[in-house]
Design a protein around this motif. Structure first.
Motif, short mmCIF file in Angstrom:
data_model
loop_
_atom_site.label_atom_id
_atom_site.label_comp_id
_atom_site.label_asym_id
_atom_site.label_seq_id
_atom_site.Cartn_x
_atom_site.Cartn_y
_atom_site.Cartn_z
N HIS A 33 0.80 -1.22 0.00
CA HIS A 33 0.00 0.00 0.00
C HIS A 33 0.84 1.27 0.00
CE1 HIS A 33 -4.34 -1.15 0.63
NE2 HIS A 33 -3.69 -2.31 0.47
N GLY A 34 2.13 1.13 -0.24
CA GLY A 34 2.98 2.32 -0.24
C GLY A 34 2.56 3.33 -1.29
N ASP A 35 1.93 2.86 -2.37
CA ASP A 35 1.55 3.80 -3.43
C ASP A 35 0.22 4.47 -3.14
OD1 ASP A 35 0.35 1.41 -3.58
OD2 ASP A 35 0.82 0.99 -5.67
N ILE A 36 -0.53 3.99 -2.13
CA ILE A 36 -1.83 4.59 -1.83
C ILE A 36 -1.76 5.40 -0.54
CG2 ILE A 36 -4.25 4.12 -1.38
CD1 ILE A 36 -3.75 1.49 -3.03
N GLY A 37 -1.21 4.82 0.52
CA GLY A 37 -1.11 5.52 1.79
C GLY A 37 0.33 5.66 2.22
N PRO A 38 0.55 6.08 3.46
CA PRO A 38 1.93 6.15 3.94
C PRO A 38 2.54 4.76 4.02
CG PRO A 38 0.39 6.50 5.73
CD PRO A 38 -0.41 6.51 4.47
N GLY A 39 3.84 4.70 3.87
CA GLY A 39 4.53 3.41 3.91
C GLY A 39 5.28 3.19 2.62
N GLY A 40 5.72 1.98 2.41
CA GLY A 40 6.50 1.67 1.22
C GLY A 40 7.47 0.55 1.50
N GLY A 41 8.33 0.29 0.52
CA GLY A 41 9.24 -0.84 0.64
C GLY A 41 10.14 -0.78 1.84
N PHE A 42 10.67 0.42 2.13
CA PHE A 42 11.65 0.53 3.21
C PHE A 42 11.02 0.20 4.56
CE2 PHE A 42 14.61 2.84 5.94
CZ PHE A 42 15.79 2.29 5.48
N GLN A 43 9.89 0.88 4.87
CA GLN A 43 9.23 0.65 6.16
C GLN A 43 8.74 -0.79 6.25
OE1 GLN A 43 8.74 3.15 4.06
NE2 GLN A 43 7.92 4.98 5.05
N GLY A 44 8.11 -1.27 5.16
CA GLY A 44 7.59 -2.63 5.18
C GLY A 44 8.70 -3.65 5.35
N GLY A 45 9.83 -3.44 4.68
CA GLY A 45 10.95 -4.37 4.82
C GLY A 45 11.48 -4.40 6.24
N VAL A 46 11.54 -3.21 6.87
CA VAL A 46 12.01 -3.15 8.25
C VAL A 46 11.07 -3.92 9.17
CG1 VAL A 46 12.26 -1.59 10.20
CG2 VAL A 46 13.35 -1.03 8.07
N ILE A 47 9.75 -3.76 8.96
CA ILE A 47 8.79 -4.47 9.81
C ILE A 47 8.89 -5.98 9.58
CG2 ILE A 47 6.34 -4.75 10.32
CD1 ILE A 47 5.96 -1.85 9.49
N LEU A 48 9.06 -6.37 8.30
CA LEU A 48 9.22 -7.79 7.98
C LEU A 48 10.44 -8.37 8.69
CD1 LEU A 48 7.85 -9.88 6.12
CD2 LEU A 48 9.51 -9.28 4.38
N GLY A 49 11.56 -7.63 8.61
CA GLY A 49 12.78 -8.09 9.28
C GLY A 49 12.58 -8.15 10.79
N ALA A 50 11.93 -7.12 11.36
CA ALA A 50 11.75 -7.07 12.81
C ALA A 50 10.87 -8.22 13.29
CB ALA A 50 11.14 -5.74 13.22
N GLY A 51 9.85 -8.59 12.49
CA GLY A 51 9.01 -9.71 12.86
C GLY A 51 9.81 -10.99 12.96
N PHE A 52 10.70 -11.19 11.98
CA PHE A 52 11.51 -12.42 12.03
C PHE A 52 12.52 -12.36 13.18
CE2 PHE A 52 15.02 -15.16 10.75
CZ PHE A 52 14.31 -16.34 10.67
N ILE A 53 13.05 -11.15 13.46
CA ILE A 53 14.02 -11.01 14.56
C ILE A 53 13.32 -11.36 15.88
CG2 ILE A 53 15.40 -9.35 15.85
CD1 ILE A 53 16.06 -8.02 13.21
N LEU A 54 12.04 -10.96 16.03
CA LEU A 54 11.29 -11.33 17.24
C LEU A 54 11.27 -12.85 17.39
CD1 LEU A 54 9.38 -10.63 19.58
CD2 LEU A 54 7.50 -10.74 17.97
#
Lengths: 144, 173
Positions: A33-54
């Motif tokens: 949804h980076g192209d519609i609302g706030p967010g994008g590849g960078f933020q999403g990638g960080v959250i994806l990585g953080a989820g796996f780190i948890l």
């Protein structure tokens, strides 16, 4: 009092198993949804990585490496940049300049731009997630 | 009013993070600092930046710093600074802040429609980006299309950083 490993706490394990799928789903939502609302590849990638780190924090590095092996995380880090750069070359093959999305053969330049941006955001997300996971594996230390 | 409260808490968090001798507390204060900063960005209507600040500044940076802390000691060692050095540090800090404050005098006021940032390429982005790029979010249109080379470069920088850490620290895991 018996010594227990830091990885044997039931509450921690249950909560992690419950939360990680939702965190990762949210990460993909942010990337898509980076192209519609706030967010994008960078933020999403960080959250994806953080989820796996948890997951790795709760279950330990060896268990984490069973899910994403060394080669997989290295390949993920490189694959995202490759996806991004490939989109540029595909644009050139379609007759435009490097990263000129409007040249892609879709029904309208808007649609071409929208789809191309989705693909490159996905590339950014994959690289960021891969690098964050790699960083945690390299910097962090196994708990006793 | 809320802006002043936020800025006040920012300064309090920053000073407390420096003063803490417990490094874990310092890292957590930095996380709080990033979250307050994210609220400030939201107040300035910069939601994309706020999102980045919250996920990168407060999220992954805190995790990676705590991971790095697991390889060293939690408490900072106490070191005495001679008073003469304090005087030098104080002078440098005062001079730098004076120069920075002097620099802000030339900045346009907040929300000034005639500011250089609003009069150069911004109107084109705001009016034409949907026709030209096909994406409703102007920030994404700028990052991914108008400044696509920059974003490719940034992604490569992150990849390069990962490769450097691998080269320096790779062990068995």
């Amino acid at each position: 009092m018996s010594e227990r490993s830091a990885y044997e706490h039931v509450i921690k394990r249950a909560m992690t198993k419950l939360l990680v799928p939702f965190i990762q789903l949210f990460a993909f939502y942010v990337i898509a949804h980076g192209d519609i609302g706030p967010g994008g590849g960078f933020q999403g990638g960080v959250i994806l990585g953080a989820g796996f780190i948890l997951y790795v924090i709760t279950f330990g590095m060896n268990e984490g490496r069973k899910r994403i092996s060394r080669i997989t995380s290295d390949l993920l880090s490189a694959a995202g940049v490759l996806v991004y750069a490939t989109v540029g070359f595909v644009c050139m093959a379609a007759g435009g300049h490097y990263l000129e999305y409007a040249a892609l053969p879709f029904s309208s330049p808007q649609l071409a731009g929208h789809l191309a941006i989705f693909v490159i955001e996905l590339g950014v997300g994959i690289t960021v997630a891969g690098v964050m996971i790699t960083l945690y594996f390299l910097i962090g230390r196994e708990l006793k | 009013m809320i802006d002043f409260a936020l800025l006040f808490f920012l300064v309090v968090c920053a000073v407390a993070a420096i003063q803490m001798r417990d490094l874990l507390s310092s890292i957590m204060l930095l996380g709080i600092y990033s979250f307050i900063m994210a609220v400030v960005w939201t107040r300035l209507n910069a939601v994309d930046v706020a999102f980045t600040e919250a996920s990168v500044g407060a999220g992954i940076t805190t995790i990676l710093l705590i991971a790095a802390l697991s390889r060293t000691r939690r408490m900072e060692t106490k070191q005495c600074v001679p008073p003469a050095n304090l005087l030098i540090y104080g002078t440098v800090i005062l001079l730098t802040s004076a120069v920075l404050l002097y620099g802000t005098l030339d900045m346009p006021t907040y929300g000034d429609p005639g500011a250089p940032a609003h009069s150069h390429v911004a109107p084109r982005y705001l009016e034409k980006s949907y026709e030209e790029v096909g994406v409703p979010n102007v920030v994404t249109a700028v990052l991914a299309s108008y400044r696509g080379y920059d974003t490719l470069g940034e992604t490569t920088v992150i990849f390069g950083a990962g490769i450097c850490v691998i080269l320096l620290l790779r062990r068995k895991i």
